[in-house]
Design an enzyme around this catalytic site. Structure first.
Site, PDB file in Angstrom:
ATOM      1  N   GLU A  36     128.307 -36.083   7.478  1.00  0.00           N
ATOM      2  CA  GLU A  36     129.533 -35.768   8.208  1.00  0.00           C
ATOM      3  C   GLU A  36     130.474 -34.945   7.313  1.00  0.00           C
ATOM      4  O   GLU A  36     131.101 -33.971   7.752  1.00  0.00           O
ATOM      5  CB  GLU A  36     130.199 -37.086   8.634  1.00  0.00           C
ATOM      6  CG  GLU A  36     131.530 -36.963   9.351  1.00  0.00           C
ATOM      7  CD  GLU A  36     131.429 -36.264  10.703  1.00  0.00           C
ATOM      8  OE1 GLU A  36     130.290 -35.998  11.148  1.00  0.00           O
ATOM      9  OE2 GLU A  36     132.481 -35.953  11.287  1.00  0.00           O
ATOM     10  N   LYS A 116     135.774 -47.465 -23.295  1.00  0.00           N
ATOM     11  CA  LYS A 116     135.769 -46.155 -23.945  1.00  0.00           C
ATOM     12  C   LYS A 116     134.538 -45.399 -23.474  1.00  0.00           C
ATOM     13  O   LYS A 116     133.428 -45.623 -23.934  1.00  0.00           O
ATOM     14  CB  LYS A 116     135.768 -46.293 -25.471  1.00  0.00           C
ATOM     15  CG  LYS A 116     135.836 -44.928 -26.135  1.00  0.00           C
ATOM     16  CD  LYS A 116     136.231 -45.025 -27.594  1.00  0.00           C
ATOM     17  CE  LYS A 116     136.418 -43.645 -28.183  1.00  0.00           C
ATOM     18  NZ  LYS A 116     135.169 -42.858 -28.191  1.00  0.00           N
ATOM     19  N   LYS A 314     134.773 -50.220 -31.436  1.00  0.00           N
ATOM     20  CA  LYS A 314     133.453 -49.698 -31.080  1.00  0.00           C
ATOM     21  C   LYS A 314     132.427 -50.813 -30.932  1.00  0.00           C
ATOM     22  O   LYS A 314     132.512 -51.843 -31.591  1.00  0.00           O
ATOM     23  CB  LYS A 314     132.968 -48.725 -32.176  1.00  0.00           C
ATOM     24  CG  LYS A 314     133.945 -47.613 -32.486  1.00  0.00           C
ATOM     25  CD  LYS A 314     133.933 -46.568 -31.412  1.00  0.00           C
ATOM     26  CE  LYS A 314     133.008 -45.492 -31.677  1.00  0.00           C
ATOM     27  NZ  LYS A 314     133.137 -44.219 -32.012  1.00  0.00           N
ATOM     28  N   CYS A 411      87.765 -51.748 -33.260  1.00  0.00           N
ATOM     29  CA  CYS A 411      86.350 -52.093 -33.113  1.00  0.00           C
ATOM     30  C   CYS A 411      85.428 -50.886 -33.183  1.00  0.00           C
ATOM     31  O   CYS A 411      84.209 -51.039 -33.188  1.00  0.00           O
ATOM     32  CB  CYS A 411      86.116 -52.844 -31.811  1.00  0.00           C
ATOM     33  SG  CYS A 411      86.239 -51.804 -30.347  1.00  0.00           S
TER      34      CYS A 411
HETATM   35  O1  D41 Z   1     137.530 -43.469 -22.477  1.00  0.00           O
HETATM   36  C1  D41 Z   1     137.829 -42.735 -23.426  1.00  0.00           C
HETATM   37  N1  D41 Z   1     136.878 -42.028 -24.005  1.00  0.00           N
HETATM   38  C2  D41 Z   1     139.231 -42.664 -23.938  1.00  0.00           C
HETATM   39  C3  D41 Z   1     139.545 -41.686 -24.852  1.00  0.00           C
HETATM   40  C4  D41 Z   1     140.230 -43.555 -23.484  1.00  0.00           C
HETATM   41  N2  D41 Z   1     139.961 -44.521 -22.560  1.00  0.00           N
HETATM   42  N3  D41 Z   1     141.475 -43.457 -23.974  1.00  0.00           N
HETATM   43  C5  D41 Z   1     141.815 -42.504 -24.896  1.00  0.00           C
HETATM   44  N4  D41 Z   1     143.066 -42.460 -25.365  1.00  0.00           N
HETATM   45  C6  D41 Z   1     143.408 -41.570 -26.287  1.00  0.00           C
HETATM   46  C7  D41 Z   1     144.803 -41.564 -26.834  1.00  0.00           C
HETATM   47  C8  D41 Z   1     145.350 -42.944 -26.954  1.00  0.00           C
HETATM   48  C9  D41 Z   1     144.834 -40.927 -28.210  1.00  0.00           C
HETATM   49  C10 D41 Z   1     145.661 -40.762 -25.919  1.00  0.00           C
HETATM   50  C11 D41 Z   1     140.849 -41.571 -25.362  1.00  0.00           C
HETATM   51  C12 D41 Z   1     141.284 -40.627 -26.335  1.00  0.00           C
HETATM   52  N5  D41 Z   1     142.562 -40.651 -26.766  1.00  0.00           N
HETATM   53  C13 D41 Z   1     140.429 -39.607 -26.911  1.00  0.00           C
HETATM   54  N6  D41 Z   1     139.322 -39.111 -26.412  1.00  0.00           N
HETATM   55  C14 D41 Z   1     138.848 -38.190 -27.262  1.00  0.00           C
HETATM   56  C15 D41 Z   1     139.668 -38.086 -28.314  1.00  0.00           C
HETATM   57  C16 D41 Z   1     140.672 -38.967 -28.115  1.00  0.00           C
END
Ligand code: D41
Length: 670
Positions: A36, A116, A314, A411
């Site tokens: 659609e 992240k 991380k 074998c």
């Molecule tokens: O999800 C992400 N990759 C992510 C990257 C996120 N959730 N928050 C981010 N917040 C920032 C700040 C706090 C510095 C504004 C970021 C990134 N920076 C970031 N991604 C690549 C460099 C920095």
């Protein structure tokens, strides 16, 4: 002149299309089927073609079709795109929270907790609600103008909705879902084009295309996670409130974002997301915590290009670089030869990895993995570590391509690879000690005969000393024989004898599974047992009768008949039964072939009405439901299938077209 009704209709169409995009990408709640949507889009395109004066830059038809660029121009970010400081363990995280509390002189901090995403950081500039420029992060000061590419991403609105600021720069991440990535690689492979190593590289590569028409074909998505320059007065005072606003204005934000209070809740969030990491639709490499209060953020400020108010905690990386020391070939229970890379030990995905499977010959050739190579290996969740790709530039000159041996390394029998099969096999059968060992280990394993203590060291010795050559020999073992083996005392020998004795009381399911018939796993064994109810009937069943068992197709049926056609297999079964292996009687169900399965029918079928399809499925024992859920086993999709098929795809539920449906009915005749 554009007729009034035409102008009205085109405005209406744009609105409907934008609404749909919003429901789909921002609310994750599609309102109309894809077909659609496509129809609305082509209707609008047709009107605009007839009346070019109708076209506006923010019309949904204007996402594609731009001409390729020669180069990207530079964009200087009005507000620098900062980087994120990292925490690699709990200590780093706790130290971050302590610093924040000390600087703000407060006892407990409220954070916005986000995933992240492993994507590409970008900025989007909206002037008077219209998307005018998009740029990569670059070095944080200057990025590349990828506006035309970003315009092709449907998750990015070309126009904001509601009461937006006159000037707004949105920041976020362009990414690819795991599914989008693997589909893309499949297409690339079919087209003989280069494969991407991971979703992040695929997203970055797609965004870096000079031809936006290529980007348009890539399954790119977007989440917003912040703002750059803007009319300050219009924005709320906390990060989480700002995200909610962004969502209202039409930007997708991550559904995982939560507000947490204090370090304890940060730990809990990290743990919770870590547990769900493998199930998320996209790859993440950590979680991000941001001080939620904007005034507090400003008090904290930043050091060397990273805000003091945010940190990325991380996860263990799922990929690492290491060296292939050697490539060895393992022989499995069915004689399958599996090449295995012996690696220099490396810590990845939370464990030390020393081996990675290379699957088979074709896979090695495709990836061109050689002993001596430096490789990227990956271990995600509990899956077996894998070689992702070779770093060609690090290859030593001496490295030679891998050759599958022509003779079994165990074998010495010929190795054969049948036409159309990926797997090379040792032809030695139970003459091959590797196959003997593996089939005995399988027989004794927990879900099979469950013989406690029958581990690999013991079985290797039993085979090496010649005490045991097949599974039936296990039950003739004497305690003295066991006691004479390495690392075996009288007592442990006695325990093994007792474990063998205990294993004799089993079930038909377990016994069938334990036999190690190719492709007869636990579930198939259970189905066989339930369907036929006794071993004799299974042993004598022909191909056609076997195919009536749920989930058994021609290939598995053939493996079963072949197995029972071998006199040595029947001899072993006879000896096992003579040794006293028994199981409780099973009531043969020959139950309806589709019972326990739930189907959903969508779209128009040609060969029958939906009611008839439903009735035929129900006759075969299936349940037919009106809506797709996790409990659905199959979705039958006729023409114009609509959102149920989308939902099925999302939930990874198997979709059958009409032909496949008819063949399913045929296979499961009563
Ligand atoms: O999800 C992400 N990759 C992510 C990257 C996120 N959730 N928050 C981010 N917040 C920032 C700040 C706090 C510095 C504004 C970021 C990134 N920076 C970031 N991604 C690549 C460099 C920095």
């Amino acid at each position: 002149m554009i007729p009034k009704d035409i102008a009205k209709r085109s405005a209406e169409l744009r609105n409907l299309i934008n609404q749909h995009n919003y429901r789909y990408y921002v609310l994750d709640d599609p309102s109309i089927p894809d077909a659609e949507y496509d129809r609305l889009l082509s209707e609008l395109a047709a009107l605009e073609k007839e009346y070019p004066g109708l076209v506006t830059p923010d019309s949904p038809t204007q996402r594609v079709g731009a001409k390729p660029l020669d180069v990207f121009s530079e964009v200087k970010h009005a507000v620098p795109m900062l980087s994120l400081a990292n925490a690699f363990d709990k200590e780093d995280m706790d130290a971050f929270d302590r610093r924040v509390r000390e600087r703000l002189n407060i006892n407990i901090v409220e954070y916005a907790a986000e995933t992240k995403l492993d994507g590409v950081a970008i900025s989007l500039l909206f002037e008077n609600g219209v998307f005018v420029q998009g740029a990569t992060r670059g070095d944080g000061e200057t990025g590349e103008d990828v506006t035309l590419n970003l315009r092709t991403i449907k998750a990015i609105p070309l126009r904001l909705m509601g009461n937006y600021p006159d000037l707004l720069e949105v920041r976020g991440e362009v990414y690819m879902s795991k599914k989008g990535f693997s589909d893309l690689n499949k297409t690339q492979k079919k087209k003989g084009e280069k494969l991407f190593a991971n979703p992040r590289n695929a997203a970055a590569g797609s965004l870096r295309q000079l031809d936006p028409n290529i980007t348009a074909q890539r399954p790119l998505l977007f989440f917003a996670h912040g703002v750059g320059q803007h009319d300050r007065t219009m924005l709320p005072g906390t990060h989480t409130e700002i995200l909610k606003k962004l969502q209202k204005w039409g930007l997708p934000i991550s559904p995982e974002t939560k507000m947490v209070t204090g370090i304890g809740q940060c730990h809990a969030y990290y743990r919770m997301i870590g547990e769900r990491r493998a199930d998320l639709a996209y790859e993440i490499d950590g979680v991000v915590f941001k001080v939620n209060d904007i005034a507090q953020q400003e008090l904290l400020g930043f050091v060397s290009r990273a805000p003091r108010w945010a940190i990325a905690w991380k996860f263990q990386p799922e990929e690492e670089i290491t060296k292939v020391v050697d490539i060895e070939v393992q022989v499995g229970r069915t004689g399958a030869l599996t090449p295995v890379a012996r690696l220099e030990p490396v810590f990845v995905g939370g464990v030390t990895v020393t081996n990675a499977t290379l699957h088979n010959e074709d896979e090695i050739r495709r990836k061109d993995v050689r002993a001596g190579d430096t490789v990227i290996i990956r271990r995600a969740g509990d899956v077996i570590p894998e070689v992702v790709r070779v770093l060609q530039e690090k290859r030593p000159e001496s490295a030679r391509p891998f050759q599958m041996p022509r003779k079994c390394p165990i074998c010495g029998s010929d190795v054969e690879r049948l036409e159309g099969e990926a797997v090379a096999r040792c032809s030695g059968g139970l003459f091959c000690s590797a196959q003997q060992i593996q089939s005995i280990l399988h027989f004794a394993s927990r879900l099979a005969m469950d013989i406690e203590g029958m581990g690999d060291k013991l079985v290797e010795q039993l085979v090496a000393t010649g005490h045991v050559r097949n599974v039936a020999d296990l039950y003739t073992l004497k305690q003295e024989q066991l006691a004479s083996l390495d690392r075996m005392g009288e007592k442990s020998a006695g325990n093994i004898i007792q474990a063998l004795e205990n294993s004799k009381q089993t079930t038909l399911n377990r016994f069938l599974y334990a036999l190690g018939i190719r492709e007869v796993g636990e579930a198939t064994a259970r189905n066989l047992a339930q369907h036929f109810g006794n071993l004799e009937l299974i042993r004598t069943a022909n191909q056609e009768e076997l195919e009536k068992v749920p989930d058994i197709g021609p290939i598995v049926a053939r493996h079963i008949t072949t197995f029972f056609a071998q006199s040595h297999n029947n001899k072993i079964i006879g000896r096992l039964l003579d040794a006293g292996i028994t199981w409780p009687k099973v009531k043969a169900s020959r139950k309806k072939p589709l019972s326990g399965k739930t189907f959903v029918i969508t779209g128009v079928l040609e060969s029958m009405k939906r009611d008839e399809a439903k009735e035929r499925l129900q006759t075969l024992g299936a349940k037919v439901s009106g809506s797709v859920s996790k409990k659905t086993n199959y979705v039958i999709a006729g023409s114009d299938p609509g959102s149920k098929a989308d939902k099925a795809r999302e939930l990874n539920i198997e979709i059958l077209n009409e032909k496949e449906f008819l063949s399913l009915l045929d296979r499961n005749r009563l």
